[in-house]
Scaffold this motif. Structure first.
Motif, mmCIF file in Angstrom:
data_model
loop_
_atom_site.group_PDB
_atom_site.id
_atom_site.type_symbol
_atom_site.label_atom_id
_atom_site.label_comp_id
_atom_site.label_asym_id
_atom_site.label_seq_id
_atom_site.Cartn_x
_atom_site.Cartn_y
_atom_site.Cartn_z
ATOM 1 N N ILE A 1 8.356 9.754 -0.049
ATOM 2 C CA ILE A 1 9.542 9.445 -1.016
ATOM 3 C C ILE A 1 8.662 10.073 -2.542
ATOM 4 C CG2 ILE A 1 10.683 7.855 -2.421
ATOM 5 C CD1 ILE A 1 10.795 6.341 0.305
ATOM 6 N N GLY A 2 7.654 9.737 -2.688
ATOM 7 C CA GLY A 2 6.653 10.089 -4.150
ATOM 8 C C GLY A 2 6.716 11.553 -3.840
ATOM 9 N N ILE A 3 6.275 12.260 -2.618
ATOM 10 C CA ILE A 3 6.022 13.608 -2.751
ATOM 11 C C ILE A 3 7.233 14.279 -3.216
ATOM 12 C CG2 ILE A 3 5.341 15.599 -1.090
ATOM 13 C CD1 ILE A 3 3.591 13.663 0.242
ATOM 14 N N PHE A 4 8.461 13.753 -2.486
ATOM 15 C CA PHE A 4 9.859 14.661 -2.949
ATOM 16 C C PHE A 4 10.262 14.138 -4.294
ATOM 17 C CE2 PHE A 4 14.381 13.838 -3.105
ATOM 18 C CZ PHE A 4 14.642 15.317 -2.973
ATOM 19 N N LEU A 5 10.419 12.980 -4.668
ATOM 20 C CA LEU A 5 10.789 12.397 -5.935
ATOM 21 C C LEU A 5 10.072 13.002 -7.121
ATOM 22 C CD1 LEU A 5 12.533 8.921 -5.338
ATOM 23 C CD2 LEU A 5 13.605 11.216 -5.690
ATOM 24 N N GLY A 6 8.570 12.819 -7.169
ATOM 25 C CA GLY A 6 7.886 13.257 -8.108
ATOM 26 C C GLY A 6 8.134 14.675 -8.735
ATOM 27 N N PRO A 7 7.719 15.696 -8.128
ATOM 28 C CA PRO A 7 8.301 17.076 -8.533
ATOM 29 C C PRO A 7 9.680 17.371 -8.627
ATOM 30 C CG PRO A 7 7.002 17.208 -6.677
ATOM 31 C CD PRO A 7 7.425 15.574 -6.640
ATOM 32 N N PHE A 8 10.550 16.594 -7.966
ATOM 33 C CA PHE A 8 11.976 16.938 -8.022
ATOM 34 C C PHE A 8 12.389 16.232 -9.557
ATOM 35 C CE2 PHE A 8 16.441 15.469 -7.237
ATOM 36 C CZ PHE A 8 17.200 16.803 -7.457
ATOM 37 N N ILE A 9 12.081 14.907 -9.721
ATOM 38 C CA ILE A 9 12.430 14.409 -10.996
ATOM 39 C C ILE A 9 11.820 15.255 -12.162
ATOM 40 C CG2 ILE A 9 12.341 12.026 -12.513
ATOM 41 C CD1 ILE A 9 12.562 10.672 -9.772
ATOM 42 N N THR B 1 -5.473 7.881 -13.641
ATOM 43 C CA THR B 1 -4.380 8.835 -13.446
ATOM 44 C C THR B 1 -3.281 8.993 -14.615
ATOM 45 O OG1 THR B 1 -4.590 8.448 -10.915
ATOM 46 C CG2 THR B 1 -2.622 9.121 -11.652
ATOM 47 N N PHE B 2 -3.148 7.682 -14.924
ATOM 48 C CA PHE B 2 -1.928 7.639 -16.240
ATOM 49 C C PHE B 2 -2.453 8.528 -17.453
ATOM 50 C CE2 PHE B 2 -1.763 5.061 -20.214
ATOM 51 C CZ PHE B 2 -0.626 5.695 -20.471
ATOM 52 N N VAL B 3 -3.829 8.217 -17.760
ATOM 53 C CA VAL B 3 -4.271 8.914 -18.957
ATOM 54 C C VAL B 3 -4.520 10.243 -18.923
ATOM 55 C CG1 VAL B 3 -6.497 9.138 -20.406
ATOM 56 C CG2 VAL B 3 -5.671 6.771 -19.528
ATOM 57 N N ALA C 1 4.299 11.986 -14.756
ATOM 58 C CA ALA C 1 3.401 11.846 -13.896
ATOM 59 C C ALA C 1 2.661 10.690 -14.462
ATOM 60 C CB ALA C 1 2.340 13.176 -13.746
ATOM 61 N N GLY C 2 2.586 10.617 -15.902
ATOM 62 C CA GLY C 2 1.678 9.513 -16.336
ATOM 63 C C GLY C 2 2.390 8.122 -16.143
ATOM 64 N N ALA C 3 3.888 8.286 -16.073
ATOM 65 C CA ALA C 3 4.566 6.995 -16.029
ATOM 66 C C ALA C 3 4.552 6.410 -14.513
ATOM 67 C CB ALA C 3 6.054 7.333 -16.269
ATOM 68 N N ALA C 4 4.544 7.253 -13.583
ATOM 69 C CA ALA C 4 4.239 6.876 -12.299
ATOM 70 C C ALA C 4 2.738 6.245 -12.019
ATOM 71 C CB ALA C 4 4.207 7.812 -11.105
ATOM 72 N N GLY C 5 1.724 6.778 -12.658
ATOM 73 C CA GLY C 5 0.347 6.164 -12.759
ATOM 74 C C GLY C 5 0.387 4.771 -13.574
ATOM 75 N N LEU C 6 1.114 4.708 -14.610
ATOM 76 C CA LEU C 6 1.021 3.478 -15.272
ATOM 77 C C LEU C 6 1.763 2.435 -14.587
ATOM 78 C CD1 LEU C 6 0.465 2.272 -18.179
ATOM 79 C CD2 LEU C 6 2.587 2.821 -18.913
ATOM 80 N N ILE C 7 2.780 2.805 -13.922
ATOM 81 C CA ILE C 7 3.708 1.754 -13.039
ATOM 82 C C ILE C 7 2.636 1.231 -11.755
ATOM 83 C CG2 ILE C 7 5.356 1.463 -11.130
ATOM 84 C CD1 ILE C 7 6.953 3.450 -13.073
ATOM 85 N N ALA D 1 0.791 -1.200 -0.063
ATOM 86 C CA ALA D 1 -0.018 0.057 0.096
ATOM 87 C C ALA D 1 0.680 1.185 0.036
ATOM 88 C CB ALA D 1 -0.810 -0.042 1.317
ATOM 89 N N ALA D 2 1.935 1.219 0.704
ATOM 90 C CA ALA D 2 2.779 2.332 0.837
ATOM 91 C C ALA D 2 3.400 2.667 -0.343
ATOM 92 C CB ALA D 2 3.853 2.109 1.684
ATOM 93 N N ILE D 3 3.995 1.543 -1.139
ATOM 94 C CA ILE D 3 4.627 1.673 -2.443
ATOM 95 C C ILE D 3 3.724 2.123 -3.461
ATOM 96 C CG2 ILE D 3 5.611 0.587 -4.424
ATOM 97 C CD1 ILE D 3 6.764 -1.511 -2.289
ATOM 98 N N LEU D 4 2.441 1.711 -3.606
ATOM 99 C CA LEU D 4 1.357 2.289 -4.518
ATOM 100 C C LEU D 4 1.089 3.829 -3.979
ATOM 101 C CD1 LEU D 4 -0.746 -0.741 -4.755
ATOM 102 C CD2 LEU D 4 0.680 0.185 -6.651
ATOM 103 N N SER D 5 0.835 3.996 -2.993
ATOM 104 C CA SER D 5 0.745 5.315 -2.353
ATOM 105 C C SER D 5 1.794 6.463 -2.790
ATOM 106 C CB SER D 5 0.271 5.376 -0.922
ATOM 107 O OG SER D 5 -0.282 6.721 -0.607
ATOM 108 N N ALA D 6 2.934 5.944 -2.503
ATOM 109 C CA ALA D 6 4.023 6.796 -3.053
ATOM 110 C C ALA D 6 3.985 7.065 -4.639
ATOM 111 C CB ALA D 6 5.462 6.115 -3.061
ATOM 112 N N LEU D 7 3.657 5.962 -5.615
ATOM 113 C CA LEU D 7 3.358 6.532 -6.633
ATOM 114 C C LEU D 7 2.268 7.638 -7.018
ATOM 115 C CD1 LEU D 7 3.871 2.849 -8.385
ATOM 116 C CD2 LEU D 7 5.309 4.956 -8.832
ATOM 117 N N ALA D 8 0.865 7.347 -6.469
ATOM 118 C CA ALA D 8 0.023 8.162 -6.244
ATOM 119 C C ALA D 8 0.100 9.551 -6.053
ATOM 120 C CB ALA D 8 -1.412 7.612 -5.313
ATOM 121 N N HIS D 9 1.101 9.924 -4.919
ATOM 122 C CA HIS D 9 1.472 11.011 -4.424
ATOM 123 C C HIS D 9 2.519 11.636 -5.227
ATOM 124 C CE1 HIS D 9 -1.016 9.913 -0.678
ATOM 125 N NE2 HIS D 9 -0.521 10.983 -0.350
ATOM 126 N N ALA D 10 3.276 10.829 -5.883
ATOM 127 C CA ALA D 10 4.159 11.524 -6.965
ATOM 128 C C ALA D 10 3.265 12.364 -7.906
ATOM 129 C CB ALA D 10 5.158 10.323 -7.484
#
Length: 402
Positions: free
Chosen positions: A348-356, A288-290, A373-379, A216-225
């Motif tokens: 981690i997603g909150i930080f890495l998403g905007p930073f990357i 989210t991806f689309v 952002a789309g790539a994170a949703g797809l993953i 759940a945490a890993i998926l939430s990191a992607l969602a928050h990214a």
């Protein structure tokens, strides 16, 4: 006694008070979000540095959320952390209001990350107001209040800047936060009979190895990214670039945040009871991806508003569902630790998403930002498919493989 047995009746007043404080907490954190990237641009920040500042909000959460959860569980208290969150929120807002440099903006953003780290205590305290089997519904409720607060505060942001300048959202956020501190002194903790022994390291290790919490945490990191790249990051700035005014950002905020507020209620109260949660996550991440990938190809504001309404709903389906999954099977005495781990990982997603995405954007190019952002949703979609399949009963796996 190993179970959690309610020994104190909480009144409607206690629930309303907590909801009001939660509203104020998020109000002071998000009142400046729609204009934040533009404000940092006004201060002279490059897009790479702007992305770092926006994401730095997550750094303190990565560092603090698990320790906050562990300490809260060891002491079996939540209220002091709630108050600490409101106090640091006021300090952050006043830091923005009283200074005008890109360096001090970074410091104030770091402090806001400390504020957000205390959300661990908020969620666990509110969950304790409900029976354990109602955790998902409780998280849906608290997510609705969160999003409602973000909707109203972010809706005011552009208007305040237009009428009274860049500093006005920070001043108002600080003063509202002071009111929240005063109200938080009256919060009542739900007293439950739990084991009186201090949590041992072996128990902490059990939480750290809990597969549902980690998934759940890993998926939430992607969602928050995705969330912090899009609506809480670069989407408002993109809207300004294609013709929106600061005042009209309210339409973008409403188009995204109203469906974002409604989605947790629908997902928590209706969909979760009729569909496997992993399937709901697949649909949410696909949306989210689309609706993130198409943003840089839109040049019409009305079309942008429409697509981001769908994006807001899709993102709103995933986050509270994941939050409920993270602690639903965890005993109350270990819930802050589990929630701390969950929130530290998704930070981690909150930080890495905007930073990357800021690194990829170069000098203001939006295409790589929203592709990230789309790539994170797809993953997230593929991981939900994979893990959801593993959670299917054996009989269903055989049917689906035929």
């Amino acid at each position: 006694m190993t179970g959690d047995i309610e020994v104190q009746k909480l009144s409607l007043y206690d629930h309303i008070l907590f909801i009001l404080i939660t509203f104020i907490y998020w109000f002071s954190l998000y009142i400046y979000v729609p204009v934040f990237v533009s404000y940092l641009d006004y201060l002279g920040g490059t897009y790479t540095f702007v992305g770092f500042i926006v994401g730095s909000y997550g750094i303190m959460q990565i560092l603090l959320r698990l320790p906050v959860g562990v300490v809260s569980d060891r002491l079996q208290i939540r209220k002091p952390f709630v108050i600490a969150g409101l106090v640091t929120g006021v300090i952050s807002c006043l830091g923005f209001a009283l200074t005008e440099s890109i360096e001090f903006a970074l410091v104030s953003r770091f402090i806001s990350g400390i504020t957000a780290s205390m959300w661990v205590a908020f969620t666990v305290l509110y969950a304790s107001y409900f029976k354990q089997e109602d955790t998902t519904r409780a998280m849906g409720n608290v997510q609705f209040i969160t999003v409602a607060s973000q909707l109203i505060s972010m809706g005011l942001s552009g208007y305040l800047v237009t009428q009274w300048g860049w500093k006005s959202p920070f001043w108002i956020g600080g003063f509202v936060g002071i009111l929240g501190i005063l109200l938080a002194l009256r919060i009542k903790e739900s007293k439950k009979k739990t084991e009186t022994k201090k949590i041992k390291m072996s128990v902490l290790n059990e939480v750290l190895r809990e597969p549902t919490v980690l998934k759940a945490a890993i998926l939430s990191a992607l969602a928050h990214a995705v969330l912090f790249i899009t609506m809480f990051g670069f989407t408002p700035d993109y809207a300004l670039k294609i013709g929106a005014s600061k005042e009209s950002l309210i339409y973008l905020v409403f188009s995204f945040m109203i469906p974002h507020a409604i989605a947790p209620i629908i997902a928590g109260r209706y969909l979760a009871g009729n569909f496997q949660k992993w399937k709901i996550l697949v649909v949410g991440f696909f949306g989210t991806f689309v609706f993130s990938v198409i943003i840089p190809f839109i040049n019409n504001l009305e079309v942008l508003y429409l697509t981001q309404a769908f994006n807001g709903f899709a993102q709103g389906m995933t986050i509270p569902l994941l939050m409920g999954m993270a602690i639903q099977t965890i005993p109350n005495r270990k819930r802050a630790t589990a929630m701390g781990l969950f929130q530290a990982v998704y930070a981690i997603g909150i930080f890495l998403g905007p930073f990357i995405s800021g690194l990829f954007s170069g000098e203001g190019t939006f295409l790589p930002v929203f592709l990230t952002a789309g790539a994170a949703g797809l993953i997230g979609m593929f991981l939900s498919l994979k893990w959801g399949y593993h959670h299917l009963p054996l009989s269903k796996k055989k049917i689906e493989s035929m």
